[in-house]
Write an enzyme that holds these catalytic residues in place. Structure first.
Site, PDB file in Angstrom:
ATOM      1  N   ASP A 115       0.798  -1.223   0.000  1.00  0.00           N
ATOM      2  CA  ASP A 115       0.000   0.000   0.000  1.00  0.00           C
ATOM      3  C   ASP A 115       0.831   1.274   0.000  1.00  0.00           C
ATOM      4  OD1 ASP A 115      -2.716  -0.929  -0.037  1.00  0.00           O
ATOM      5  OD2 ASP A 115      -2.379  -1.711   1.985  1.00  0.00           O
ATOM      6  N   ASP A 174      -7.194  -3.828  -5.431  1.00  0.00           N
ATOM      7  CA  ASP A 174      -6.742  -2.549  -4.874  1.00  0.00           C
ATOM      8  C   ASP A 174      -5.314  -2.210  -5.314  1.00  0.00           C
ATOM      9  OD1 ASP A 174      -8.445  -4.253  -3.310  1.00  0.00           O
ATOM     10  OD2 ASP A 174      -8.401  -2.837  -1.661  1.00  0.00           O
TER      11      ASP A 174
END
Length: 410
Positions: A115, A174
């Site tokens: 991330d 994602d």
């Protein structure tokens, strides 16, 4: 002389394009600027709540929830402040954001998460674009990009997402959102490996994540030894074969961005495919704020999520709006008009009293009614920091269009 003529031609073409786009815009400067000012006022309330060394996550049952810098959402708060500073000229918000970046710097060395695009590019990347201070921020971004590619596996041809659970090598949709970080790193460092990894990951995701109807699985588990697909699942959606709403939004945004960065029409086509799936879904409400899962009506009544299956997800809507605004720039005619008008409709709805909080309410967050992971009973029907980020990003993108500026700052 030739270079000058080409540059002049480009400028004239851009001005003509910007002018034509401005004529088609239905939201006024007063509306957009008003929402940015209201957002800045609201975030001044949130700023007062955030402790040193902490980052806002959500406001649930009357209580603030904060995280450390290692939480995947840590970059959204300073990123939102930077956008609001750009949109309103509020120097105080810029200073707060830049001060908060000091708590994030150590995450450039974090190789335990995929991330880093969210954590570093949405924060330090926006700081670099706003201030132009490459000496302060570029080294952090370059180190972070190197940390991100350490998770790349040439056998799976993907960047690993999670390290937990029983998955062998999980990759979530994602992860498409972190590729912009790598594409920018390729430009600033001149090292093409970042672009190659981003392209390869996007291509592998295109091959394995999408169904025939262009909806996306959430998680694909790979054999790290040979790249074989072991499972196609979901973790935050209703069930493995369902279309988790925010997952569809991540895919739309990711492939739109990859087309911008590469001009590869395969990515543009996929972005359009995802947009068509979302906009033509029978379960998409008339106000275009999706339910948390596009297949929520297929949940059995004995499932624990059934009683709350009709919850909306403002975070997915905000991401979709921002992505559709950009996608409208790369298409023509009725397609461009459709994507733009749908984005405008979403922005209007998110700016209504149903979703946009009153000042000093909602814990200082902007948007109400987002869903993190309903099956996990995590962050259900609450404000979320990334919902605010993409909502403000969409406002900023629209403001730039109104002002005749490039939507994306490079």
């Amino acid at each position: 002389m030739k270079t000058f003529v080409l540059s002049l031609t480009f400028c004239l073409c851009f001005l003509q394009f910007a002018s034509s786009q401005k004529q088609n815009l239905k939201l006024s400067s007063e509306f957009i600027n008003g929402q940015l000012m209201a957002s800045a006022e609201q975030y001044s309330k949130l700023v007062a709540e955030v402790p040193n060394g902490k980052f806002p996550k959500t406001f649930d049952n009357g209580k603030q929830e904060f995280s450390n810098s290692s939480w995947w959402c840590s970059g959204f708060y300073p990123g939102t402040l930077l956008y609001l500073s750009e949109g309103t000229g509020n120097a105080g918000l810029e200073k707060t954001a830049l001060d908060k970046l000091k708590d994030l710097e150590k995450e450039q060395y974090n190789k335990g998460t995929h991330d880093l695009g969210f954590m570093l590019f949405c924060s330090f990347g926006n700081a670099l674009k706003l201030t132009g201070d490459s000496a302060a921020y570029q080294p952090i971004l370059e180190t972070g990009a190197e940390s991100l590619v350490s998770r790349y596996n040439p056998n799976t041809k993907t960047i690993r997402s999670w390290n937990h659970n029983t998955w062998k090598f999980p990759v979530i949709i994602d992860n498409m959102m972190n590729l912009e970080f790598l594409m920018q790193a390729a430009k600033t460092t001149g090292n093409k490996k970042y672009e190659e990894i981003a392209r390869t990951h996007a291509n592998t995701t295109l091959k394995n994540h999408f169904r025939k109807d262009n909806s996306s699985y959430h998680v694909i588990d790979y054999n790290p030894e040979n790249g074989e697909v072991l499972a196609k699942q979901t973790a935050q959606g209703a069930f493995d074969e369902s279309a988790w709403a925010r997952g569809q939004a991540w895919g739309l945004y990711g492939y739109t961005m990859m087309y911008r960065e590469t001009k590869d029409k395969t990515y543009l086509q996929q972005a359009e495919n995802i947009a068509n799936y979302i906009l033509n879904s029978k379960s998409l409400p008339a106000d275009l704020i999706p339910y948390w899962d596009f297949d929520k009506d297929k949940i059995p009544s004995d499932n624990k999520t059934y009683s709350r299956k009709d919850l909306r997800d403002a975070s997915a809507a905000a991401i979709i709006a921002s992505a559709l605004l950009e996608l409208s720039q790369y298409t023509k005619g009725k397609k461009a008009e459709l994507y733009l008008s749908k984005a405008e409709s979403i922005l209007k709805t998110l700016s209504s009293k149903e979703y946009f909080a009153n000042v000093a309410e909602n814990g200082g967050y902007l948007l109400k009614h987002s869903v993190g992971a309903l099956p996990l009973d995590s962050e259900v029907d609450v404000p979320l920091t990334y919902a605010d980020y993409y909502y403000v990003e969409a406002l900023i993108r629209y403001k730039r269009m109104l002002d005749g500026e490039p939507m994306i700052k490079i």
